[in-house]
Design a protein around this motif. Sequence first.
Motif, PDB file in Angstrom:
ATOM      1  N   GLN A  23     -31.376 -13.424  -7.607  1.00 38.77           N
ATOM      2  CA  GLN A  23     -32.385 -12.745  -6.805  1.00 38.77           C
ATOM      3  C   GLN A  23     -33.799 -13.033  -7.316  1.00 38.77           C
ATOM      4  O   GLN A  23     -34.013 -13.299  -8.493  1.00 38.77           O
ATOM      5  CB  GLN A  23     -32.146 -11.237  -6.817  1.00 38.77           C
ATOM      6  CG  GLN A  23     -30.838 -10.819  -6.152  1.00 38.77           C
ATOM      7  CD  GLN A  23     -30.651  -9.329  -6.123  1.00 38.77           C
ATOM      8  OE1 GLN A  23     -30.530  -8.728  -5.068  1.00 38.77           O
ATOM      9  NE2 GLN A  23     -30.612  -8.713  -7.289  1.00 38.77           N
ATOM     10  N   SER A  64     -33.697 -22.551  -2.144  1.00 39.19           N
ATOM     11  CA  SER A  64     -33.715 -22.886  -0.728  1.00 39.19           C
ATOM     12  C   SER A  64     -32.455 -23.679  -0.377  1.00 39.19           C
ATOM     13  O   SER A  64     -31.532 -23.794  -1.178  1.00 39.19           O
ATOM     14  CB  SER A  64     -34.977 -23.690  -0.382  1.00 39.19           C
ATOM     15  OG  SER A  64     -35.031 -24.880  -1.149  1.00 39.19           O
ATOM     16  N   SER A  96     -30.688 -12.180  -2.730  1.00 39.37           N
ATOM     17  CA  SER A  96     -31.848 -11.741  -1.960  1.00 39.37           C
ATOM     18  C   SER A  96     -33.163 -12.264  -2.517  1.00 39.37           C
ATOM     19  O   SER A  96     -33.262 -12.673  -3.680  1.00 39.37           O
ATOM     20  CB  SER A  96     -31.881 -10.211  -1.891  1.00 39.37           C
ATOM     21  OG  SER A  96     -31.985  -9.651  -3.189  1.00 39.37           O
ATOM     22  N   ASN A 114     -35.086 -15.017  -1.636  1.00 37.55           N
ATOM     23  CA  ASN A 114     -35.184 -16.456  -1.831  1.00 37.55           C
ATOM     24  C   ASN A 114     -35.509 -17.090  -0.485  1.00 37.55           C
ATOM     25  O   ASN A 114     -36.024 -16.401   0.415  1.00 37.55           O
ATOM     26  CB  ASN A 114     -33.885 -17.019  -2.415  1.00 37.55           C
ATOM     27  CG  ASN A 114     -33.754 -16.763  -3.902  1.00 37.55           C
ATOM     28  OD1 ASN A 114     -34.402 -17.399  -4.716  1.00 37.55           O
ATOM     29  ND2 ASN A 114     -32.895 -15.806  -4.274  1.00 37.55           N
ATOM     30  N   SER A 115     -35.218 -18.368  -0.318  1.00 32.48           N
ATOM     31  CA  SER A 115     -35.444 -19.041   0.964  1.00 32.48           C
ATOM     32  C   SER A 115     -34.197 -19.786   1.406  1.00 32.48           C
ATOM     33  O   SER A 115     -34.266 -20.900   1.940  1.00 32.48           O
ATOM     34  CB  SER A 115     -36.631 -20.012   0.851  1.00 32.48           C
ATOM     35  OG  SER A 115     -37.817 -19.326   0.538  1.00 32.48           O
ATOM     36  N   PHE A 116     -33.026 -19.193   1.146  1.00 39.85           N
ATOM     37  CA  PHE A 116     -31.779 -19.816   1.553  1.00 39.85           C
ATOM     38  C   PHE A 116     -31.716 -19.897   3.075  1.00 39.85           C
ATOM     39  O   PHE A 116     -32.262 -19.044   3.788  1.00 39.85           O
ATOM     40  CB  PHE A 116     -30.577 -19.012   1.049  1.00 39.85           C
ATOM     41  CG  PHE A 116     -30.373 -19.082  -0.439  1.00 39.85           C
ATOM     42  CD1 PHE A 116     -30.073 -20.279  -1.061  1.00 39.85           C
ATOM     43  CD2 PHE A 116     -30.488 -17.944  -1.226  1.00 39.85           C
ATOM     44  CE1 PHE A 116     -29.880 -20.354  -2.432  1.00 39.85           C
ATOM     45  CE2 PHE A 116     -30.287 -17.994  -2.598  1.00 39.85           C
ATOM     46  CZ  PHE A 116     -29.990 -19.206  -3.199  1.00 39.85           C
ATOM     47  N   HIS A 162     -33.919 -10.952   2.947  1.00 39.46           N
ATOM     48  CA  HIS A 162     -35.125 -11.754   2.707  1.00 39.46           C
ATOM     49  C   HIS A 162     -34.776 -13.210   2.388  1.00 39.46           C
ATOM     50  O   HIS A 162     -35.232 -13.798   1.424  1.00 39.46           O
ATOM     51  CB  HIS A 162     -35.975 -11.140   1.593  1.00 39.46           C
ATOM     52  CG  HIS A 162     -36.398  -9.739   1.882  1.00 39.46           C
ATOM     53  ND1 HIS A 162     -37.342  -9.419   2.827  1.00 39.46           N
ATOM     54  CD2 HIS A 162     -35.969  -8.558   1.363  1.00 39.46           C
ATOM     55  CE1 HIS A 162     -37.496  -8.101   2.869  1.00 39.46           C
ATOM     56  NE2 HIS A 162     -36.673  -7.559   1.997  1.00 39.46           N
ATOM     57  N   ASN A 163     -33.913 -13.757   3.248  1.00 39.73           N
ATOM     58  CA  ASN A 163     -33.613 -15.181   3.283  1.00 39.73           C
ATOM     59  C   ASN A 163     -33.633 -15.597   4.746  1.00 39.73           C
ATOM     60  O   ASN A 163     -34.006 -14.808   5.626  1.00 39.73           O
ATOM     61  CB  ASN A 163     -32.248 -15.475   2.656  1.00 39.73           C
ATOM     62  CG  ASN A 163     -32.267 -15.396   1.139  1.00 39.73           C
ATOM     63  OD1 ASN A 163     -32.825 -16.240   0.464  1.00 39.73           O
ATOM     64  ND2 ASN A 163     -31.645 -14.356   0.598  1.00 39.73           N
ATOM     65  N   ARG A 164     -33.224 -16.805   5.031  1.00 41.48           N
ATOM     66  CA  ARG A 164     -33.124 -17.254   6.419  1.00 41.48           C
ATOM     67  C   ARG A 164     -31.669 -17.509   6.765  1.00 41.48           C
ATOM     68  O   ARG A 164     -31.293 -18.541   7.284  1.00 41.48           O
ATOM     69  CB  ARG A 164     -33.989 -18.509   6.624  1.00 41.48           C
ATOM     70  CG  ARG A 164     -35.492 -18.215   6.580  1.00 41.48           C
ATOM     71  CD  ARG A 164     -36.303 -19.463   6.792  1.00 41.48           C
ATOM     72  NE  ARG A 164     -36.244 -20.345   5.632  1.00 41.48           N
ATOM     73  CZ  ARG A 164     -36.670 -21.595   5.621  1.00 41.48           C
ATOM     74  NH1 ARG A 164     -37.144 -22.150   6.725  1.00 41.48           N
ATOM     75  NH2 ARG A 164     -36.599 -22.311   4.514  1.00 41.48           N
TER      76      ARG A 164
END
Length: 317
Positions: free
Chosen positions: A88, A93, A112, A114-116, A135-137
């Motif tokens: 976290q 990504s 949570s 990150n930019s996964f 809070h990722n994609r």
Amino acid sequence: MAALEHLDLSRNNLSGKIPSSTLPPDLGRYSMLEVFQVASNYRLIGQLPQHLGDNGKLIRVVASDNNLSGQLPKSLGNCNNLIFLNVQNNRFSRNIPSGLWTLLNMGSLLLSNNSFIGELLERLSRNLSQLEISHNRIYRKREQVLDLTWELTSFQRLNFTESDILSRLIDNNVIGSGGSRKVYRVAINPSGEIVAVKKTWNKKKVEQKLEKEFLAEVKILSSIRHSNIVKLLCCISSTNNSKLLVYEYLENRSLDLWLHRKSSRASTISGSVQHVVLDWPKRFQIAVGAARGLSYTHDDCSPPIVHRDVKSSNILL
């Protein structure tokens, strides 16, 4: 030098990249590594070593609260012993290695902030008790949305958190099961302190019955303070209907185990416990202790409590 099993570099104000030489491709003396922790080194950048999980022996990986980026090592998806992964609050990504979703023993997967990218797989590890992907994609189909937010309610002073419990609910720690329940023996800290965790989960036909039993057990045991009655330390519940009751752990296990000399089970109990001898003075002491506990629930509790299932397997030594 002996093979390294536990590497913890957390909270050391480290900066720069994790050198690949920290875990060389041939692994060498890192071939037995089980714990890898580099949390809370806020100036740590770059990627995790891509061969981090090559030895397949990792149990716990904690790299949270850093400035790491790139893709998670695909090798982590092959670590069948991995039960706890926390990355976290970084800048990771790309896609999450697909193997992580279905690792047999995975209990906590914390990803949570990150930019996964990618999708949450429909098939998840059946032992997964804690999942954080906010809070990722990552896009999830409506029917796949899981709420695995846990709430802890304590009844005693505690020296552990819900994460300490959830990350250790694996098959190797099961000491009893039946119906829609499992009981785990859980070590909550490095000093070896143990608790017993009873986990219940709902099935459609018994959902209301289990919910009623769970609430009754919590209401009754949370109010009891008696030396001859096992302490309920806390309860942990989730809106996905998994519920945990955490009790003090009594190492000698049940009276039934020792009365009937079930050697195959007794042999798994460690240390001095195996030297318990149920001579008549000891049996008398156990009987008096059980009687005192029952007397307390019948005469000193308001309203009185009736156990309804007094038997040797429910008397702990």
